[in-house]
Design an enzyme around this catalytic site. Structure first.
Site, short mmCIF file in Angstrom:
data_model
loop_
_atom_site.label_atom_id
_atom_site.label_comp_id
_atom_site.label_asym_id
_atom_site.label_seq_id
_atom_site.Cartn_x
_atom_site.Cartn_y
_atom_site.Cartn_z
N ARG A 282 0.84 -1.21 0.00
CA ARG A 282 0.00 0.00 0.00
C ARG A 282 0.87 1.25 0.00
O ARG A 282 0.62 2.20 -0.75
CB ARG A 282 -0.92 -0.01 1.22
CG ARG A 282 -2.20 -0.85 1.10
CD ARG A 282 -1.94 -2.30 0.76
NE ARG A 282 -3.15 -3.09 0.69
CZ ARG A 282 -3.52 -3.98 1.62
NH1 ARG A 282 -2.76 -4.16 2.70
NH2 ARG A 282 -4.61 -4.67 1.47
N ASP A 311 0.49 -7.32 -2.88
CA ASP A 311 -0.94 -7.22 -2.57
C ASP A 311 -1.64 -6.69 -3.82
O ASP A 311 -1.00 -6.55 -4.88
CB ASP A 311 -1.18 -6.31 -1.36
CG ASP A 311 -2.34 -6.78 -0.50
OD1 ASP A 311 -3.48 -6.78 -1.01
OD2 ASP A 311 -2.13 -7.19 0.65
N HIS A 381 -5.84 -11.07 -3.30
CA HIS A 381 -4.98 -9.87 -3.20
C HIS A 381 -3.95 -9.82 -4.34
O HIS A 381 -2.81 -9.42 -4.13
CB HIS A 381 -4.26 -9.84 -1.85
CG HIS A 381 -5.18 -9.56 -0.69
ND1 HIS A 381 -5.62 -8.30 -0.38
CD2 HIS A 381 -5.74 -10.39 0.22
CE1 HIS A 381 -6.42 -8.36 0.68
NE2 HIS A 381 -6.51 -9.62 1.06
N ASP A 445 -5.45 -15.15 2.52
CA ASP A 445 -6.58 -14.53 3.21
C ASP A 445 -7.53 -13.87 2.24
O ASP A 445 -7.17 -13.51 1.12
CB ASP A 445 -6.06 -13.50 4.21
CG ASP A 445 -5.30 -12.36 3.53
OD1 ASP A 445 -4.48 -12.67 2.63
OD2 ASP A 445 -5.52 -11.19 3.87
N GLU A 446 -8.75 -13.70 2.70
CA GLU A 446 -9.76 -12.83 2.09
C GLU A 446 -10.02 -13.10 0.61
O GLU A 446 -10.24 -12.17 -0.17
CB GLU A 446 -9.38 -11.36 2.29
CG GLU A 446 -9.38 -10.94 3.75
CD GLU A 446 -9.12 -9.47 3.97
OE1 GLU A 446 -9.68 -8.91 4.90
OE2 GLU A 446 -8.32 -8.87 3.19
N TRP A 514 -5.51 -13.93 12.82
CA TRP A 514 -5.68 -12.48 12.82
C TRP A 514 -7.12 -12.04 13.06
O TRP A 514 -7.35 -10.95 13.57
CB TRP A 514 -5.20 -11.89 11.48
CG TRP A 514 -6.04 -12.27 10.29
CD1 TRP A 514 -5.93 -13.37 9.52
CD2 TRP A 514 -7.13 -11.51 9.73
NE1 TRP A 514 -6.87 -13.37 8.51
CE2 TRP A 514 -7.63 -12.24 8.62
CE3 TRP A 514 -7.73 -10.29 10.07
CZ2 TRP A 514 -8.69 -11.79 7.85
CZ3 TRP A 514 -8.79 -9.85 9.29
CH2 TRP A 514 -9.26 -10.59 8.20
N TYR A 539 -2.88 -5.31 15.69
CA TYR A 539 -2.84 -4.60 14.41
C TYR A 539 -2.57 -3.13 14.71
O TYR A 539 -3.44 -2.43 15.25
CB TYR A 539 -4.15 -4.77 13.66
CG TYR A 539 -4.18 -5.97 12.74
CD1 TYR A 539 -3.53 -7.15 13.08
CD2 TYR A 539 -4.86 -5.93 11.53
CE1 TYR A 539 -3.55 -8.24 12.24
CE2 TYR A 539 -4.89 -7.02 10.68
CZ TYR A 539 -4.24 -8.18 11.04
OH TYR A 539 -4.26 -9.28 10.21
N ASP A 541 -2.35 -0.58 12.89
CA ASP A 541 -3.05 0.46 12.13
C ASP A 541 -4.39 0.81 12.76
O ASP A 541 -5.04 1.77 12.34
CB ASP A 541 -3.24 0.05 10.68
CG ASP A 541 -4.03 -1.24 10.54
OD1 ASP A 541 -3.80 -2.18 11.32
OD2 ASP A 541 -4.87 -1.33 9.62
N GLU A 589 -2.44 1.17 4.93
CA GLU A 589 -3.43 2.00 4.24
C GLU A 589 -3.50 3.40 4.83
O GLU A 589 -3.66 4.39 4.10
CB GLU A 589 -4.82 1.35 4.32
CG GLU A 589 -4.98 0.10 3.48
CD GLU A 589 -4.71 -1.16 4.27
OE1 GLU A 589 -5.25 -2.21 3.90
OE2 GLU A 589 -3.95 -1.10 5.26
#
Length: 634
Positions: A282, A311, A381, A445-446, A514, A539, A541, A589
């Site tokens: 990012r 990513d 990602h 992930d995701e 996570w 985390y 952030d 981010e």
């Protein structure tokens, strides 16, 4: 001075995620017409929205481009205002607004636009609370993480420490490494060690003691010398760091901290995996920043640097077999294949790490007893990868058949495209020459719900292999990837979703929990080795307070430093041996500036370091808060 400025505000609306209002000010001396406004923001416009005073021309994840009403001309000193009702998530902090903005003029030129933080419209956001408590120390010694056991008596402050006579060359070199580390972290301060004897100093005698545990050390203090005992080089290194910290605190805060003249310290880490992750996709960080972060990890006795290299937003690692990965995937801008994201403005932003730079970073970390664990995030990602190498795409798949949580469409490597595995094989071949770590982290992930289900190649694969849906396709993919890593002498690490859909077997697999602590416990009960890295505490952030004016993300709530410091996963005794350690994660981010990075990462990184090293019964928040004020930042 900027010729254009954008102000944004958000107000809550019952039954929706609220309404954003944008006001563009024309501060130039000429009328503005025939333009579009582009900006990047984590607060994304939903597919179903209502825009009053403008229209959404284009959106790619966090990139938005708006058009004014047809024929609009903004005179000098004038403004254009439009509002949007229909967001994917309600903003909770001032950093949820615009991160970059620019205009595209009628002649094709790009002009930067100044902007401010997101304002809260219609209610008081409340001021952020203080994040560190007042100083209070019961034992006046500057050590962080705090050691396993300590019994000391303070005395006179030595001018400097030096190796005792007849110290061997390995120990001399170890002292030199710590001196250099200290000089990099505190360039204006007096160094803690000399390699030569100094009359006003105190000698350090090094002893190899095989009965001491791996990575452990002991320090024994007397008026004329200090004895540092360890069984290995890592323990010796940690002992030297502790001596440097003791001397640093005693010099910097003489009214609070002292240097011991008598007594002993016996110390060893609580966990073997004491990690820090950094996302460089990012936001790109130059080699000098990576080196300094590794130095900070060493000062905090962290031993794993988890390097998130790819990513959706970028691919940052040079792969000689596929130069397009960085030539295309390492660049974002208005005229690039990858559009601006999360802080990119009118100018192209690019960056990647050449292989010779990677070797330098890995060697630098190794000298400080830190292992670099690389991550390429697959199969999801992968927008930057797929746009760099279009041959990875099933050409018959509908181009917008699924969408990831961050808004990217069709962003996962296709498990039915055979070139996927040829590509990954060559990437892994180069990675194993760069990273000696036993682990390669593959993300995992995701992956979006419904991914690949419109791909004819995946439909054929599912029928042939008797697979049902996205989760089982992922499992098929990951099992092949794990085999590829095993063939190259590496183990697979990944995020907790790697276990989905049948996942991969626990043998030789390390998973990072996570989403929430309970996930880590379930994985450990299933036989997986686990690293705990819950977003709710580790985390970095996440915002540190609920207040609107506190910067950071909000999806996992907020985590003040005291919460991060105190957090402990309640692990059943039966699974404790499967928990390898804990790790902080730095997702970038929200880190559009160095100031935001330092505000969010510190002191919470040191709080995680102490949780990873220090026994629970030895932790003390007030003491930690007094010491950590002296610790370095990026």
């Amino acid at each position: 001075m900027a010729e254009y400025r954008l102000e944004t505000s958000w107000r809550p609306v019952e039954g929706s995620f609220g309404c954003l209002t944008f006001t563009l000010f024309n501060l130039s001396t000429e009328a503005l017409s025939g333009f579009s406004l582009a900006y990047t923001s984590e607060t994304r416009i939903a597919e179903k929205h209502v825009c009053d005073g403008g229209s959404l021309k284009r959106q790619v994840a966090h990139f938005h481009e708006f058009l004014p009403p047809e024929g609009l001309s903004i005179p000098p000193g004038g403004r254009w205002r439009f509002s949007v009702d229909g967001l994917t998530r309600a903003p909770k902090h001032l950093t949820a607004g615009v991160k970059s903005a620019y205009l595209t003029l009628g002649d094709g030129r790009y002009v930067p636009v100044a902007f401010g933080p997101l304002l809260l419209d219609g209610r008081d956001g409340a001021a952020p609370p203080p994040l560190l408590s007042p100083d209070r120390v019961e034992e006046p010694y500057s050590l962080l993480p705090w050691p396993m056991s300590l019994g000391l008596k303070a005395g006179g402050l030595p001018d400097i420490l030096y190796p005792a006579e007849r110290t061997g060359p390995d120990a001399i070199k170890a002292v030199s490494v710590v001196v250099s580390l200290y000089q990099r972290l505190y360039p204006t301060e007096k160094v803690p060690f000399s390699l030569c004897a100094v009359k006003s100093g105190r000698a350090v005698r090094f002893v190899i003691e095989s009965s001491i545990a791996a990575f452990a050390y002991e320090l024994r203090f007397s008026a004329h010398e200090i004895v540092l005992s360890s069984a290995d080089a890592a323990g010796r290194h940690y002992g030297l760091i502790s001596l440097a910290q003791l001397l640093h605190g005693a010099r910097a805060e003489r009214e609070i901290f002292k240097f011991p003249n008598f007594g002993a310290i016996a110390d060893q880490p609580r966990y073997g995996w004491r990690g820090c992750h950094l996302d460089v996709s990012r936001q790109f960080y130059p080699v000098s920043d990576i080196m300094r972060l590794i130095d900070i990890l060493a000062w905090n006795k962290l031993n794993i640097f988890h390097w998130h290299l790819t990513d959706d937003e970028a691919w940052r690692l040079e792969i000689k077999a596929y130069p397009a990965l960085t030539e295309i995937g390492g660049r974002r801008g208005p005229d690039e294949v990858l559009v601006p994201q999360l802080g990119d403005g009118a100018e192209t932003r690019s960056g990647h790490y050449r292989q010779e730079e990677v070797r330098q970073i890995v060697a630098h970390a190794a000298a400080l007893h830190i292992e670099v664990v690389p991550e390429i995030d697959i199969p999801g990602h992968s927008t930057a990868t797929l746009l760099s190498l279009p041959e990875l795409v099933d050409g018959q798949e509908s181009p917008d058949s699924y969408r990831a949580v961050q808004g990217y469409s069709n962003n996962a490597l296709n498990p039915a495209v055979e070139f996927t595995y040829e590509f990954l094989g060559k990437v892994f071949d180069e990675m194993v020459t760069l990273f000696p770590s036993e682990y390669i982290h593959i993300g995992g992930d995701e992956v979006a719900k419904g991914a690949w289900l419109s791909s004819p190649l995946c439909k054929a694969l599912m029928e042939r292999e008797k697979l049902a849906g996205t989760a089982e396709l992922q499992s098929y993919f990951r099992k092949r990837v794990k085999t590829m890593l095993s063939e190259r002498g590496r183990k697979l690490a990944g995020w907790n979703e790697v276990a989905h859909g049948g996942g991969v077997g626990p043998d030789g697999t390390l998973l990072m929990a996570w989403e929430k602590p309970a996930v880590g416990i379930e994985l450990a009960q299933g036989g997986y080795d686990v690293v705990m890295t819950p977003g709710q505490a580790y985390y970095l952030d996440m915002a540190q307070a609920e207040a609107w004016d506190e910067p950071g993300a909000s999806w996992a709530g907020y985590a003040p430093p005291e919460h991060t410091y105190a957090y402990e996963a309640e692990l059943p005794e039966a699974v404790q041996a499967k928990v390898r350690g804990i790790q902080a994660c730095i997702w970038t981010e929200n880190f559009a500036s160095r100031a935001y990075f330092n505000r969010l990462v510190f002191p919470r990184l040191s709080a995680v370091a102490e949780a990873a090293w220090t026994p629970l019964a030895r932790k003390d928040w007030d003491r930690f808060a007094a010491i950590v004020r002296m610790w370095p930042v990026l």
